[in-house]
Enzyme design. Structure first.
Site, PDB file in Angstrom:
ATOM      1  N   GLY A 190       0.575   6.998   3.322  1.00 13.02           N
ATOM      2  CA  GLY A 190      -0.840   6.756   3.062  1.00 13.02           C
ATOM      3  C   GLY A 190      -1.602   6.452   4.339  1.00 13.02           C
ATOM      4  O   GLY A 190      -2.692   6.990   4.577  1.00 13.02           O
ATOM      5  N   HIS A 191      -1.026   5.588   5.186  1.00  7.41           N
ATOM      6  CA  HIS A 191      -1.661   5.296   6.470  1.00  7.41           C
ATOM      7  C   HIS A 191      -1.743   6.549   7.350  1.00  7.41           C
ATOM      8  O   HIS A 191      -2.758   6.796   8.008  1.00  7.41           O
ATOM      9  CB  HIS A 191      -0.867   4.231   7.233  1.00  7.41           C
ATOM     10  CG  HIS A 191      -0.802   2.898   6.553  1.00  7.41           C
ATOM     11  ND1 HIS A 191       0.356   2.408   5.999  1.00  7.41           N
ATOM     12  CD2 HIS A 191      -1.754   1.956   6.339  1.00  7.41           C
ATOM     13  CE1 HIS A 191       0.124   1.218   5.492  1.00  7.41           C
ATOM     14  NE2 HIS A 191      -1.144   0.916   5.673  1.00  7.41           N
ATOM     15  N   GLU A 211      -8.750   4.711  -0.374  1.00  5.56           N
ATOM     16  CA  GLU A 211      -9.350   4.348  -1.652  1.00  5.56           C
ATOM     17  C   GLU A 211      -8.455   3.445  -2.490  1.00  5.56           C
ATOM     18  O   GLU A 211      -8.925   2.880  -3.479  1.00  5.56           O
ATOM     19  CB  GLU A 211      -9.708   5.603  -2.459  1.00  5.56           C
ATOM     20  CG  GLU A 211     -10.965   6.292  -1.980  1.00  5.56           C
ATOM     21  CD  GLU A 211     -11.461   7.340  -2.958  1.00  5.56           C
ATOM     22  OE1 GLU A 211     -10.741   7.632  -3.944  1.00  5.56           O
ATOM     23  OE2 GLU A 211     -12.564   7.871  -2.748  1.00  5.56           O
ATOM     24  N   LYS A 212      -7.189   3.287  -2.115  1.00  6.51           N
ATOM     25  CA  LYS A 212      -6.354   2.367  -2.888  1.00  6.51           C
ATOM     26  C   LYS A 212      -6.980   0.979  -2.901  1.00  6.51           C
ATOM     27  O   LYS A 212      -6.963   0.289  -3.908  1.00  6.51           O
ATOM     28  CB  LYS A 212      -4.933   2.303  -2.338  1.00  6.51           C
ATOM     29  CG  LYS A 212      -4.011   1.416  -3.191  1.00  6.51           C
ATOM     30  CD  LYS A 212      -2.610   1.350  -2.634  1.00  6.51           C
ATOM     31  CE  LYS A 212      -2.528   0.409  -1.448  1.00  6.51           C
ATOM     32  NZ  LYS A 212      -2.708  -1.013  -1.880  1.00  6.51           N
TER      33      LYS A 212
END
Length: 297
Positions: free
Chosen positions: A39-40, A151-152
């Site tokens: 994700g990062h 967006e998490k």
């Protein structure tokens, strides 16, 4: 790709950035707390699309943790993070220690209202003051043209947008959709705390939310849909902090009479591990005789 250059002081950061500003290609910042995952890395790739130079900050911010939370045990492995960053376009890593970010006697705190009210702040009233303060510091220290968030942490991104607007900071905020495991579980550094069995169970969070969002999108009663989702989550061992439908733009109470996007947001604990997630809720409408489909990210 070669390992990125690492600096640990604000003076070093500014010295490295100074000649880049005259290049005209722009600077992008990706703020992180380390324990990097895909994700990062997707945020870093997005940043590279937005600017010529990419800075990744790695800093576990103590001011957003309460005394009973997991600051001491939060995963930290700078060497591993740097290895992961070798595979994506990063020009500089800013990895300060707490004394650099909060010098002795530091007493200034940024507080945010509006989108910071409720949800996370109900369960963690200290949280957004810590987030707003450290993000303001990073944006001032780096002075990027654009900063990229995931967006998490949907409410956090809304808080950052309000911070930037209210303080007239000259930076554009971009967000990227949540990256998920095949099961639907949102990628998170805290997933490392989950056992293999709990990791499978944790996927119920997203499944229950998706079913509720689908029901609401199809015209179902929101409270009834949320009640079903809560029962489904609790039946597998979740303790729910919140599961709420909110206005996607203001994060205020959702008014179904208004033609505005909605967001379903949740935080819940499984075996002591706190997980958050959110998905859009797109109300189906009759357009030319056909129903608009709901899409979840």
């Amino acid at each position: 790709m070669s390992p990125p250059v690492v600096v640990s002081t604000v003076s070093e950061l500014r010295a490295r950035l100074r000649p880049w500003r005259s290049g005209g290609g722009g600077i992008a910042l990706v703020p992180t707390m380390g324990a990097l995952h895909e994700g990062h890395l997707s945020l870093v790739r997005k940043a590279a699309e937005e600017a010529e130079k990419v800075v990744v900050s790695i800093f576990v911010n103590p001011t957003q943790f309460a005394p009973h939370e997991d600051l001491a045990t939060y995963p930290r492995d700078l060497a591993s993070d740097l290895r992961k960053l070798e595979g994506v376009p990063v020009d500089l890593v800013f990895a300060p220690d707490p004394a650099e970010m909060y010098p002795e006697g530091a007493s200034t705190v940024v507080t945010v209202g509006g989108p910071a009210n409720g949800l996370e702040s109900d369960a963690r009233p200290h949280f957004f003051a810590g987030v707003a303060t450290v993000v303001a510091k990073l944006l001032i220290q780096c002075a990027p043209d654009v900063a990229v968030f995931g967006e998490k942490d949907f409410q956090q991104a809304a808080v950052v947008r309000r911070l930037v607007r209210d303080l007239c900071l000259p930076v554009r905020i971009e967000t990227l959709a949540t990256v998920r495991e095949p099961s639907g579980l949102a990628l998170s550094s805290r997933n490392a705390y989950l056992s293999a069995a709990d990791r499978d169970t944790a996927a119920t969070l997203h499944k229950a939310m998706t079913a509720a969002a689908g029901s609401i999108s199809a015209g179902g009663n929101p409270e009834a849909a949320l009640a079903v989702a809560r029962r489904q989550m609790e039946s597998v061992g979740f303790t729910i902090d919140y599961l709420e439908l909110r206005d996607a733009e203001t994060l205020g109470a959702y008014d179904p009479s208004l033609d505005r996007p909605a967001r379903l947001l949740a935080a819940a604990r499984l075996s002591g591990v706190r997980l958050i997630d959110n998905i859009p809720v797109i109300k189906a409408s009759n357009r030319g005789g056909t129903m608009a489909a709901a899409r979840y990210t």
